[in-house]
Design a protein around this motif. Structure first.
Motif, short mmCIF file in Angstrom:
data_model
loop_
_atom_site.label_atom_id
_atom_site.label_comp_id
_atom_site.label_asym_id
_atom_site.label_seq_id
_atom_site.Cartn_x
_atom_site.Cartn_y
_atom_site.Cartn_z
N ASP A 14 0.87 -1.16 0.00
CA ASP A 14 0.00 0.00 0.00
C ASP A 14 0.92 1.22 0.00
O ASP A 14 2.09 1.10 0.29
CB ASP A 14 -1.00 0.01 1.17
CG ASP A 14 -0.35 -0.06 2.54
OD1 ASP A 14 0.78 0.45 2.72
OD2 ASP A 14 -0.95 -0.65 3.44
N ARG A 16 1.14 4.95 1.47
CA ARG A 16 0.59 5.99 2.35
C ARG A 16 1.05 7.36 1.85
O ARG A 16 2.22 7.57 1.56
CB ARG A 16 1.04 5.76 3.78
CG ARG A 16 0.53 4.44 4.32
CD ARG A 16 0.73 4.30 5.81
NE ARG A 16 2.06 4.63 6.26
CZ ARG A 16 2.96 3.74 6.69
NH1 ARG A 16 2.66 2.47 6.70
NH2 ARG A 16 4.14 4.12 7.11
N GLN A 29 0.97 8.80 -5.50
CA GLN A 29 0.51 7.42 -5.37
C GLN A 29 0.49 6.71 -6.71
O GLN A 29 0.91 5.56 -6.83
CB GLN A 29 -0.86 7.42 -4.71
CG GLN A 29 -1.19 6.16 -3.99
CD GLN A 29 -2.48 6.31 -3.23
OE1 GLN A 29 -3.49 6.72 -3.79
NE2 GLN A 29 -2.44 5.98 -1.95
N TYR A 33 2.91 3.37 -7.35
CA TYR A 33 2.35 2.08 -7.73
C TYR A 33 2.86 1.67 -9.12
O TYR A 33 3.28 0.53 -9.32
CB TYR A 33 0.82 2.13 -7.75
CG TYR A 33 0.17 1.76 -6.43
CD1 TYR A 33 0.03 0.43 -6.06
CD2 TYR A 33 -0.33 2.73 -5.58
CE1 TYR A 33 -0.58 0.08 -4.86
CE2 TYR A 33 -0.93 2.39 -4.39
CZ TYR A 33 -1.06 1.07 -4.03
OH TYR A 33 -1.66 0.72 -2.84
N LEU A 51 -1.68 -6.68 -2.78
CA LEU A 51 -1.95 -5.41 -2.11
C LEU A 51 -2.50 -5.70 -0.72
O LEU A 51 -3.13 -6.72 -0.49
CB LEU A 51 -2.96 -4.59 -2.91
CG LEU A 51 -2.58 -4.29 -4.36
CD1 LEU A 51 -3.64 -3.40 -5.00
CD2 LEU A 51 -1.21 -3.67 -4.48
N TRP A 52 -2.30 -4.77 0.20
CA TRP A 52 -2.78 -4.90 1.56
C TRP A 52 -4.22 -4.37 1.59
O TRP A 52 -4.53 -3.41 2.25
CB TRP A 52 -1.88 -4.14 2.52
CG TRP A 52 -2.11 -4.43 3.95
CD1 TRP A 52 -2.70 -3.61 4.86
CD2 TRP A 52 -1.77 -5.62 4.67
NE1 TRP A 52 -2.76 -4.20 6.08
CE2 TRP A 52 -2.19 -5.44 6.00
CE3 TRP A 52 -1.17 -6.82 4.31
CZ2 TRP A 52 -2.01 -6.41 6.97
CZ3 TRP A 52 -0.99 -7.77 5.28
CH2 TRP A 52 -1.41 -7.57 6.59
N ASP A 56 -9.92 1.91 0.32
CA ASP A 56 -9.59 2.73 1.49
C ASP A 56 -10.64 2.59 2.60
O ASP A 56 -10.38 2.93 3.74
CB ASP A 56 -9.47 4.20 1.09
CG ASP A 56 -8.28 4.43 0.17
OD1 ASP A 56 -7.30 3.66 0.24
OD2 ASP A 56 -8.33 5.39 -0.63
N THR A 59 -9.00 -0.10 5.08
CA THR A 59 -7.55 -0.14 5.22
C THR A 59 -7.13 -0.30 6.68
O THR A 59 -7.76 0.25 7.58
CB THR A 59 -6.88 1.10 4.62
OG1 THR A 59 -5.47 1.01 4.85
CG2 THR A 59 -7.40 2.38 5.25
N PRO A 70 -4.40 4.65 1.26
CA PRO A 70 -3.23 4.01 0.66
C PRO A 70 -3.49 3.02 -0.48
O PRO A 70 -2.54 2.51 -1.05
CB PRO A 70 -2.62 3.27 1.84
CG PRO A 70 -3.80 2.88 2.66
CD PRO A 70 -4.75 4.03 2.54
N LEU A 71 -4.74 2.77 -0.81
CA LEU A 71 -5.04 1.68 -1.74
C LEU A 71 -5.54 2.20 -3.09
O LEU A 71 -5.59 3.41 -3.32
CB LEU A 71 -6.02 0.71 -1.10
CG LEU A 71 -5.44 0.06 0.18
CD1 LEU A 71 -6.52 -0.63 0.98
CD2 LEU A 71 -4.31 -0.87 -0.17
#
Length: 175
Positions: A14, A16, A29, A33, A51-52, A56, A59, A70-71
């Protein structure tokens, strides 16, 4: 690692961005990515990315750090710029694509001589002492109140397909 016979995975990724000014978060971001995944795709031993999470809304970051996004999907499951960055990296491996998506892997400078992240990277503050890290709130000592993110900033226009209604399986025709 690949020469040792090991596979390489990106696990729990992810990005941040809450510490950046609001108008730069999506730009940063998207690039992070895109560039991380594009670089990984150039490695023969690369085996996958996880991905975590994907939205969002759910998250883990807000429970351990601060509010962040973060996503690749927002809280309403809409595509964010990071989604398009990830998609751009993955499109580099389709027929006719350029593996690595022209990300300069041997230099920190782009084709125009700009340093990596120049659109969003912030200079390190001068003469600012960092307070001890607090898991809920990381603060800077001596930070003035006039550094508000809500001030009018130059608008940076991002290039991507408009709307969330365009399906991703429409691959551009390669001539």
């Amino acid at each position: 690692l690949g020469r040792l016979g090991l596979t390489v995975n990106i696990s729990e990724m992810d990005v941040r961005v809450s510490q950046l000014p609001t108008h730069l978060r999506q730009i940063a971001q998207r690039q992070i990515y895109r560039d991380v995944i594009a670089a990984a795709l150039t490695e023969p031993s690369f085996d996958g990315v996880w991905l975590w999470g994907f939205t969002d809304r759910h998250t883990w970051v807000t429970h351990f750090y601060e509010d962040d996004e973060p996503l690749i999907f927002d809280e309403d499951y809409g595509r964010k710029e990071s989604y398009y960055g990830l998609r751009d990296a993955l499109n580099s491996i389709i027929p006719g694509g350029i593996v690595g998506a022209n990300v300069p892997l041997d230099s920190d400078m782009d084709q125009d001589g700009n340093p990596w992240g120049h659109l969003w990277m912030q200079p390190e503050p001068e003469g600012v002492l960092f307070d001890t890290f607090d898991a809920k709130e990381s603060t800077l000592l001596n930070q003035s109140d006039d550094d508000d993110d809500d001030e009018e900033e130059d608008d940076v226009e991002l290039e991507h397909d408009t709307g969330n209604d365009k399906p991703d399986w429409e691959i551009p025709q390669i001539i």
